[in-house]
Design a protein around this motif. Structure first.
Motif, mmCIF file in Angstrom:
data_model
loop_
_atom_site.group_PDB
_atom_site.id
_atom_site.type_symbol
_atom_site.label_atom_id
_atom_site.label_comp_id
_atom_site.label_asym_id
_atom_site.label_seq_id
_atom_site.Cartn_x
_atom_site.Cartn_y
_atom_site.Cartn_z
ATOM 1 N N PRO A 162 19.265 28.566 -25.029
ATOM 2 C CA PRO A 162 18.053 28.826 -24.970
ATOM 3 C C PRO A 162 18.737 30.400 -25.594
ATOM 4 O O PRO A 162 19.264 31.657 -25.282
ATOM 5 C CB PRO A 162 17.724 29.020 -23.855
ATOM 6 C CG PRO A 162 18.546 27.829 -23.509
ATOM 7 C CD PRO A 162 19.391 27.699 -23.455
ATOM 8 N N ASN A 163 17.809 30.724 -26.430
ATOM 9 C CA ASN A 163 17.234 32.087 -26.511
ATOM 10 C C ASN A 163 19.164 32.750 -27.427
ATOM 11 O O ASN A 163 19.341 34.146 -27.568
ATOM 12 C CB ASN A 163 16.819 32.948 -25.851
ATOM 13 C CG ASN A 163 15.958 32.953 -24.793
ATOM 14 O OD1 ASN A 163 14.948 32.694 -25.993
ATOM 15 N ND2 ASN A 163 15.826 32.589 -24.326
ATOM 16 N N LYS A 164 19.441 31.567 -28.258
ATOM 17 C CA LYS A 164 21.294 32.268 -28.649
ATOM 18 C C LYS A 164 21.409 32.560 -29.784
ATOM 19 O O LYS A 164 22.204 32.849 -30.707
ATOM 20 C CB LYS A 164 21.878 31.631 -27.747
ATOM 21 C CG LYS A 164 22.385 31.479 -26.359
ATOM 22 C CD LYS A 164 22.859 32.479 -26.458
ATOM 23 C CE LYS A 164 23.236 32.849 -24.841
ATOM 24 N NZ LYS A 164 23.840 34.498 -24.228
ATOM 25 N N PRO A 168 15.182 34.264 -35.414
ATOM 26 C CA PRO A 168 13.935 33.108 -34.765
ATOM 27 C C PRO A 168 14.004 31.918 -35.892
ATOM 28 O O PRO A 168 13.498 30.919 -35.248
ATOM 29 C CB PRO A 168 12.649 34.028 -35.772
ATOM 30 C CG PRO A 168 13.066 34.897 -35.809
ATOM 31 C CD PRO A 168 14.533 35.073 -36.618
ATOM 32 N N ASP A 171 18.977 27.784 -33.867
ATOM 33 C CA ASP A 171 19.782 27.570 -33.318
ATOM 34 C C ASP A 171 20.559 27.216 -32.554
ATOM 35 O O ASP A 171 21.588 26.769 -34.199
ATOM 36 C CB ASP A 171 18.673 26.897 -32.244
ATOM 37 C CG ASP A 171 17.354 27.190 -32.022
ATOM 38 O OD1 ASP A 171 16.808 28.003 -31.397
ATOM 39 O OD2 ASP A 171 16.351 26.778 -33.020
#
Length: 215
Positions: A162-164, A168, A171
């Motif tokens: 997540p969020n790495k 935007p 992933d």
């Protein structure tokens, strides 16, 4: 004097290791496999891209197997998916080449470590992608290779970090395998091509090796 001679011989031995690696890598890079004539049934298209160092393979979303798409984050208007593989520590802690440190490079090349798949999503084809025509069978084999690269949790699901992502539209997912100087991000893509029956290098740690097969 004897101590100096021994030290000099030791230095030469250490110097020969990277030189031998480079020579062998170049020879194997220039050696082509799956170089038979192109089939007349090449109805599908995949793409190859490089940032100057690191290779990615790109597929149209409609050509990505449903099992590969499962658990991946993507949106309706995103039409292409790019797949790259590499060392987890290097990926996360070196978002730009300005962040590169000797420690991160050494760990990636010589120490056993966990790896990640880097999946980037695009709305449209990029101008610097190299277009490669493939058959349905070759595409299926490539999808099988990509699917096997994802590390699953106990429930069989892909594991996103997540969020790495850097942006935007990208992933990271946990991956199988360990990154070394003999199993690099570029040799991973090259192996994907070899296993799919596509023209490739016998082995290469470089991006230019595979790119050069499709000039």
């Amino acid at each position: 004097m004897k101590l100096l001679r021994r030290a000099f011989k030791g230095f030469l031995c250490l110097l020969l290791i990277p030189v031998a690696y480079l020579i062998i890598a170049l020879v194997l890079t220039l050696t082509t496999v799956n170089s038979g004539g192109q089939s007349e049934n090449t109805k599908r298209t995949i793409y190859l891209s490089t940032n100057g160092v690191h290779l990615d393979v790109i597929l149209s979303k409609e050509d990505v197997n449903a099992m590969v798409l499962k658990d991946l984050r993507y949106y309706k208007k995103e039409n292409y998916l790019s797949f790259g593989w590499g060392d987890e520590n290097f990926y996360i802690n070196t978002p730009t080449w300005g962040d590169l440190t000797f420690s991160n490079a050494f760990k990636a090349m010589f120490l056993k470590s966990s790896t990640l798949l880097h999946v980037t999503r695009y709305k449209q084809k990029q101008s610097d992608w190299v277009e490669i025509k493939v058959t349905d069978s070759e595409l299926q084999k490539l999808n099988t290779y990509l699917l096997a690269a994802f590390k699953r949790d106990k429930a069989g699901n892909k594991q996103i970090l997540p969020n790495k992502g850097y942006t935007p539209i990208d992933d990271f997912y946990k991956a199988e395998g360990s990154y070394t100087c003999f199993n690099t991000c570029n040799s991973w893509v090259n192996t994907a091509f070899k296993n799919s029956g596509l023209k490739a290098c016998l082995w290469t740690p470089f991006d230019f090796g595979l790119m050069g097969k499709y000039d």
